[in-house]
Design a protein around this motif. Structure first.
Motif, PDB file in Angstrom:
ATOM      1  N   GLY A  56       0.813  -1.204   0.000  1.00 48.74           N
ATOM      2  CA  GLY A  56       0.000   0.000   0.000  1.00 48.74           C
ATOM      3  C   GLY A  56       0.849   1.257   0.000  1.00 48.74           C
ATOM      4  N   VAL A  57       1.927   1.257   0.790  1.00 46.33           N
ATOM      5  CA  VAL A  57       2.824   2.413   0.814  1.00 46.33           C
ATOM      6  C   VAL A  57       3.492   2.590  -0.550  1.00 46.33           C
ATOM      7  CG1 VAL A  57       4.940   3.342   1.825  1.00 46.33           C
ATOM      8  CG2 VAL A  57       3.195   2.325   3.301  1.00 46.33           C
ATOM      9  N   LEU A  80      10.440   4.920   7.849  1.00 50.84           N
ATOM     10  CA  LEU A  80      10.740   4.651   9.247  1.00 50.84           C
ATOM     11  C   LEU A  80       9.602   3.858   9.893  1.00 50.84           C
ATOM     12  CD1 LEU A  80      12.475   5.024  11.765  1.00 50.84           C
ATOM     13  CD2 LEU A  80      11.337   7.238  12.122  1.00 50.84           C
ATOM     14  N   GLN A  81       8.379   4.232   9.572  1.00 54.30           N
ATOM     15  CA  GLN A  81       7.234   3.523  10.140  1.00 54.30           C
ATOM     16  C   GLN A  81       7.222   2.063   9.699  1.00 54.30           C
ATOM     17  OE1 GLN A  81       3.454   5.106   8.966  1.00 54.30           O
ATOM     18  NE2 GLN A  81       2.259   3.697  10.235  1.00 54.30           N
ATOM     19  N   LEU A  82       7.466   1.835   8.407  1.00 54.35           N
ATOM     20  CA  LEU A  82       7.496   0.455   7.926  1.00 54.35           C
ATOM     21  C   LEU A  82       8.631  -0.339   8.555  1.00 54.35           C
ATOM     22  CD1 LEU A  82       6.714   0.860   4.100  1.00 54.35           C
ATOM     23  CD2 LEU A  82       5.214  -0.012   5.908  1.00 54.35           C
ATOM     24  N   TYR A 122      -0.367   5.862  14.984  1.00 59.39           N
ATOM     25  CA  TYR A 122      -0.123   7.306  15.136  1.00 59.39           C
ATOM     26  C   TYR A 122       1.169   7.733  14.433  1.00 59.39           C
ATOM     27  CZ  TYR A 122      -3.958   7.908  18.438  1.00 59.39           C
ATOM     28  OH  TYR A 122      -5.202   7.992  19.009  1.00 59.39           O
ATOM     29  N   ALA A 123       2.086   6.777  14.201  1.00 58.25           N
ATOM     30  CA  ALA A 123       3.321   7.105  13.484  1.00 58.25           C
ATOM     31  C   ALA A 123       3.055   7.488  12.034  1.00 58.25           C
ATOM     32  CB  ALA A 123       4.294   5.924  13.543  1.00 58.25           C
ATOM     33  N   THR A 124       1.826   7.232  11.545  1.00 56.10           N
ATOM     34  CA  THR A 124       1.463   7.702  10.207  1.00 56.10           C
ATOM     35  C   THR A 124       1.623   9.217  10.099  1.00 56.10           C
ATOM     36  OG1 THR A 124      -0.100   5.877   9.980  1.00 56.10           O
ATOM     37  CG2 THR A 124      -0.380   7.723   8.472  1.00 56.10           C
ATOM     38  N   GLY A 167       8.087  -3.678  10.573  1.00 55.80           N
ATOM     39  CA  GLY A 167       8.769  -4.900  10.164  1.00 55.80           C
ATOM     40  C   GLY A 167       9.489  -5.562  11.316  1.00 55.80           C
ATOM     41  N   VAL A 168      10.196  -4.751  12.111  1.00 53.36           N
ATOM     42  CA  VAL A 168      10.924  -5.304  13.259  1.00 53.36           C
ATOM     43  C   VAL A 168       9.933  -5.929  14.249  1.00 53.36           C
ATOM     44  CG1 VAL A 168      12.322  -4.721  15.268  1.00 53.36           C
ATOM     45  CG2 VAL A 168      12.898  -3.760  13.022  1.00 53.36           C
ATOM     46  N   TRP A 169       8.835  -5.202  14.515  1.00 51.01           N
ATOM     47  CA  TRP A 169       7.874  -5.737  15.482  1.00 51.01           C
ATOM     48  C   TRP A 169       7.156  -6.964  14.931  1.00 51.01           C
ATOM     49  CZ3 TRP A 169       7.361  -6.166  20.268  1.00 51.01           C
ATOM     50  CH2 TRP A 169       6.171  -6.605  20.839  1.00 51.01           C
ATOM     51  N   THR A 170       6.946  -7.025  13.623  1.00 53.15           N
ATOM     52  CA  THR A 170       6.346  -8.219  13.026  1.00 53.15           C
ATOM     53  C   THR A 170       7.225  -9.439  13.281  1.00 53.15           C
ATOM     54  OG1 THR A 170       5.218  -6.950  11.305  1.00 53.15           O
ATOM     55  CG2 THR A 170       5.595  -9.291  10.871  1.00 53.15           C
ATOM     56  N   VAL A 171       8.526  -9.269  13.131  1.00 52.96           N
ATOM     57  CA  VAL A 171       9.449 -10.383  13.382  1.00 52.96           C
ATOM     58  C   VAL A 171       9.436 -10.767  14.857  1.00 52.96           C
ATOM     59  CG1 VAL A 171      11.873 -11.085  13.351  1.00 52.96           C
ATOM     60  CG2 VAL A 171      10.927  -9.789  11.422  1.00 52.96           C
ATOM     61  N   VAL A 172       9.527  -9.756  15.755  1.00 55.12           N
ATOM     62  CA  VAL A 172       9.574 -10.030  17.200  1.00 55.12           C
ATOM     63  C   VAL A 172       8.285 -10.713  17.659  1.00 55.12           C
ATOM     64  CG1 VAL A 172       9.662  -8.962  19.479  1.00 55.12           C
ATOM     65  CG2 VAL A 172      11.184  -8.161  17.662  1.00 55.12           C
ATOM     66  N   SER A 173       7.132 -10.151  17.275  1.00 55.72           N
ATOM     67  CA  SER A 173       5.860 -10.725  17.724  1.00 55.72           C
ATOM     68  C   SER A 173       5.632 -12.113  17.129  1.00 55.72           C
ATOM     69  CB  SER A 173       4.701  -9.791  17.365  1.00 55.72           C
ATOM     70  OG  SER A 173       4.612  -9.609  15.967  1.00 55.72           O
TER      71      SER A 173
END
Length: 373
Positions: A30-31, A46-48, A86-88, A52-58
């Motif tokens: 989408g971006v 930066l938001q992506l 909100y980082a949008t 991405g990092v949190w997707t891997v961690v979670s």
């Protein structure tokens, strides 16, 4: 993901991990398709990166036992996801978002709703859906409520349905674990029963017969052998006492009371009662058997019979002792002997049940204890 044959929630956790990864891919796509319309592309990048990092961690956390059993990860997922929403604002001004620009997290924001639904059930899913919806509403503005209403409804329905499914599967998993434990215990008991029956019980029976035939001092040895034979047979016929929802099997609690002078007859099926009710019933039966030992005569035998009538349970304690009269029972209460009035009648009365006693000189005594299930 570590295999757990009785964790029925594993497919849901695997689906959540797959959803997290796929939803992140959709957010990136989408971006990319709206790249030229983004005011600050560096903020979107930066938001992506954070997403991405949190997707891997979670995803790693939800693939491990500690992440599935500890709801702190799901709540952390909720906080970080709302933060990413909100980082949008790093990529698009608030006025542009309220004018129609997309929130860059897209469907990825539904991740913690599903995580809370799986870990905390229906209430957790609804909580996550409400918080994510409020965050979306604060970014879009009140004027866009009709446009985002469909998204809010989907979040609420997802939290409700997945939460309900997770709760149902969790209950099914608990029952499955109980069934596996019971089956294992039964199989082990049968194995031991065969070994004991082929060896120990036969020896004890032989000692009992020979000791009785010889008489004299050997008679005491025969009596001891008979007691041990009954104890072993009772152990072999014992069954698990814990039932569903904190209930216990009354039969499993009464079977160990069997001795050479006490026979315990119970239904084949479990008679489940609240733990406190079952404990008071067993205490009352013990008191009745104690009275037999004290007053019924040295050769008196007792029978404990359990009947499950559906809406009530009846426990009968009968002996073939010397018996007594109702008047003598009442006189014992007046004289301060509280075994009958308190330990038997009082216990059952506190449970809302009834007690009947039938006795006559030379005809033994029979107690009938009734309690509602």
């Amino acid at each position: 993901m570590k295999s757990d044959p009785v964790d029925l929630l594993q497919p849901l956790w695997r689906a959540l991990v797959a959803f997290r990864v796929i939803a992140f891919g959709f957010a990136c796509f989408g971006v990319w398709t709206r790249w030229d319309g983004i005011v600050r592309p560096s903020g979107a990048a930066l938001q992506l990166a954070v997403m991405g990092v949190w997707t891997v961690v979670s995803s790693i956390g939800y693939s491990r036992r500690w992440g599935r059993r500890n709801t702190r990860l799901a709540f952390a997922d909720l906080v970080i996801t709302v933060g990413c929403m909100y980082a949008t604002l790093l990529a698009q001004p608030l006025l542009d978002i309220r004018a129609g620009a997309s929130v860059l997290t897209s469907v990825w924001a539904a991740g913690p709703v599903l995580a809370l639904a799986i870990s905390r059930g229906r209430d957790g899913g609804l909580l996550g859906a409400v918080i994510v919806s409020l965050a979306l509403l604060s970014l879009r503005g009140v004027d866009h409520v009709p446009k985002i209403l469909g998204n809010v409804q989907l979040l609420l329905v997802a939290g409700l349905v997945v939460g309900y499914a997770a709760s149902t599967m969790r209950q099914a998993g608990a029952r499955l674990r109980e069934a596996i434990a019971t089956e294992s215990a039964t199989a082990e008991r049968l194995r031991l029963s065969r070994s004991i029956h082929d060896g120990v019980l036969q020896v004890l029976a032989q000692v009992q017969r020979r000791g009785t035939a010889i008489g004299g001092e050997a008679l005491e040895l025969a009596e001891l052998a008979a007691e041990q034979e009954v104890a072993l047979r009772t152990l072999m016929s014992s069954r698990p006492t814990v039932g569903e929802g904190g209930s216990v099997d009354l039969c499993g609690l009464l079977l160990p009371l069997a001795t050479t002078r006490v026979d315990v007859v119970v239904p084949a099926a479990s008679v489940l009662l609240p733990a406190a009710t079952a404990a008071e019933l067993v205490a009352a039966v013990n008191e009745a058997l104690s009275n037999v030992d004290k007053h019924a005569g040295p050769d008196a035998r007792s029978w404990v019979v359990v009947e499950d009538l559906g809406d009530e349970v009846v426990v009968s304690i009968r002996d073939d002792g010397i018996g007594t009269t109702p008047a003598r029972l009442e006189q014992a209460r007046v004289d301060g002997h509280l075994g009958v009035s308190e330990s038997i009648r009082g216990r059952i009365a506190d449970l809302g049940g009834t007690v009947m006693v039938r006795t006559a000189p030379g005809e033994g005594t029979e107690w009938e204890l009734k309690v509602a299930t």
